[in-house]
Structures are given as structure tokens and as C-alpha cells.
Design a protein around this motif. Structure first.
Motif, short mmCIF file in Angstrom:
data_model
loop_
_atom_site.label_atom_id
_atom_site.label_comp_id
_atom_site.label_asym_id
_atom_site.label_seq_id
_atom_site.Cartn_x
_atom_site.Cartn_y
_atom_site.Cartn_z
N PRO A 156 0.92 -1.29 0.14
CA PRO A 156 0.01 -0.01 0.10
C PRO A 156 0.91 1.29 0.14
CG PRO A 156 -0.71 -1.45 1.68
CD PRO A 156 0.34 -2.12 1.11
N GLU A 157 0.52 2.30 -0.68
CA GLU A 157 1.11 3.45 -1.09
C GLU A 157 1.33 4.17 0.61
OE1 GLU A 157 -0.17 6.38 -3.82
OE2 GLU A 157 -0.46 4.62 -5.29
N THR A 158 0.50 3.90 1.41
CA THR A 158 0.15 4.39 2.87
C THR A 158 1.46 4.14 3.59
OG1 THR A 158 -1.12 2.79 3.42
CG2 THR A 158 -2.31 4.83 2.74
N MET A 159 2.04 2.91 2.93
CA MET A 159 3.24 2.35 3.79
C MET A 159 4.46 3.29 3.57
SD MET A 159 2.49 0.07 5.95
CE MET A 159 3.94 -0.75 6.14
N GLY A 160 4.51 4.08 2.50
CA GLY A 160 5.72 4.79 2.35
C GLY A 160 6.86 3.83 1.98
N SER A 208 6.73 3.38 6.28
CA SER A 208 6.15 4.39 7.44
C SER A 208 4.78 3.65 7.81
CB SER A 208 5.81 5.77 6.68
OG SER A 208 7.08 6.16 6.26
N GLY A 215 3.39 8.43 9.80
CA GLY A 215 4.24 8.74 9.08
C GLY A 215 5.71 8.55 9.66
N LYS A 240 -3.01 -4.04 11.13
CA LYS A 240 -2.23 -3.24 9.92
C LYS A 240 -1.61 -4.58 8.96
CE LYS A 240 -0.32 0.59 8.25
NZ LYS A 240 -1.07 1.47 7.91
N GLU A 247 -4.41 -5.59 6.78
CA GLU A 247 -4.75 -4.40 5.69
C GLU A 247 -3.54 -4.61 4.69
OE1 GLU A 247 -4.43 -0.21 6.77
OE2 GLU A 247 -5.45 -0.57 8.44
N TYR A 280 -4.47 -5.66 0.63
CA TYR A 280 -4.12 -4.90 -0.21
C TYR A 280 -3.49 -5.64 -1.21
CZ TYR A 280 -1.80 -1.14 -3.10
OH TYR A 280 -1.39 -0.37 -4.17
#
Length: 153
Positions: A34-38, A60, A64, A134, A137, A141
């Protein structure tokens, strides 16, 4: 130390060779994260996966905060399985087995992760409140992304 286990199974509408080529290439990790993981690979030799290979990246996972993670590929059997282990990173233990099995309808992929958190009792609370969700998730994903890449043809 409490050790947790996460297991997923997914049928992929692709040959064993196609699955192996995609999933055994570290450069494809970002595509299924996921992009949200950076997620960002910071060091990788660019070679096909082999036992002893080291991959370093930044993630991340929460708020963040950038964390460094170093993985070593500990075992590889081409078109069958590979194992990665965290050497440095947020977990006290991270051992991830990836299995690939040809079926009449494509390839069966099985992931088995054993993990433990630092901080004893606090780590167990963190797992219940945050980490387990997490990881769910992230793997959800991944399943959806693999479906888009391989199963919507």
C-alpha cells in the motif's frame, strides 16, 4: 516473547513461472505494498533473488514515522519457495515464507509469517490494537492488487 502467525493463500491465474518471476523480484515489492506504507527500497543489488541477498528499505507503517528495515533472503528453491527474514527493523522477529505450487487453474501462493514484537507486554497490547490489523490491511491490499494484475485477464 509471544510469536504470532499470519497465513494467507491465494490462487493466481498465471503459470508457476510467471508467478515466480514476479514475486521473487524485489523490485516488485513496491507494486504490492500500500502507498500509505511509504515503502521505498534504499539498497538492493538488482539481481534475481538468491540466498544471502540483502534488501534494505524504508517504511512508514504508522503516523508517517520512517523506519529502516533490512531483510535477508535466507533460502530459495526456484519455482517453489523463498524465505525472507528481518535482520534490522521494527520487529523482534520476522520470518516470512512464500510458497508457490502449480495447480490446474494457475498457481497457489501461500504466505506464512511468524512475527514477534519488542517491548514484552506492551508489544502484545500493540499487536492486539494496531499491528495485527495493519498486517491484515497490508495482506488484503496485496490480495486485491494481485487479483488486478493476474486474475482480471
Amino acid at each position: 516473547m509471544k510469536v504470532y502467525k499470519k497465513e494467507t493463500i491465494q490462487l493466481v491465474n498465471a503459470s508457476l513461472d510467471e508467478c515466480w518471476d514476479f514475486f521473487s523480484s524485489p523490485k516488485n515489492l513496491q507494486k504490492i505494498t500500500p502507498e500509505t506504507m511509504g515503502f521505498q527500497i534504499t539498497d538492493y543489488d538488482g539481481k534475481s533473488m538468491y540466498a544471502g541477498q540483502i534488501i534494505q528499505y524504508k517504511v512508514s507503517p504508522l503516523l508517517g514515522l520512517k523506519l529502516s528495515w533490512m531483510t535477508i533472503i535466507t533460502d530459495v528453491k526456484e519455482n517453489s519457495y523463498f524465505i525472507d527474514e528481518q535482520r534490522f527493523g521494527p520487529y523482534a522477529l520476522w520470518h516470512h515464507k512464500h510458497f508457490f505450487e502449480a495447480t490446474p487453474n494457475g498457481t497457489k501462493m501461500t504466505d506464512v509469517v511468524h512475527y514477534a514484537l519488542p517491548l514484552g507486554f506492551l508489544g502484545r497490547i500493540l499487536n492486539t490494537l494496531v499491528v495485527k490489523n495493519k498486517l491484515n490491511e497490508i495482506f488484503d491490499y496485496r490480495t486485491k492488487t494481485v487479483d488486478k494484475l493476474f486474475n482480471s485477464k
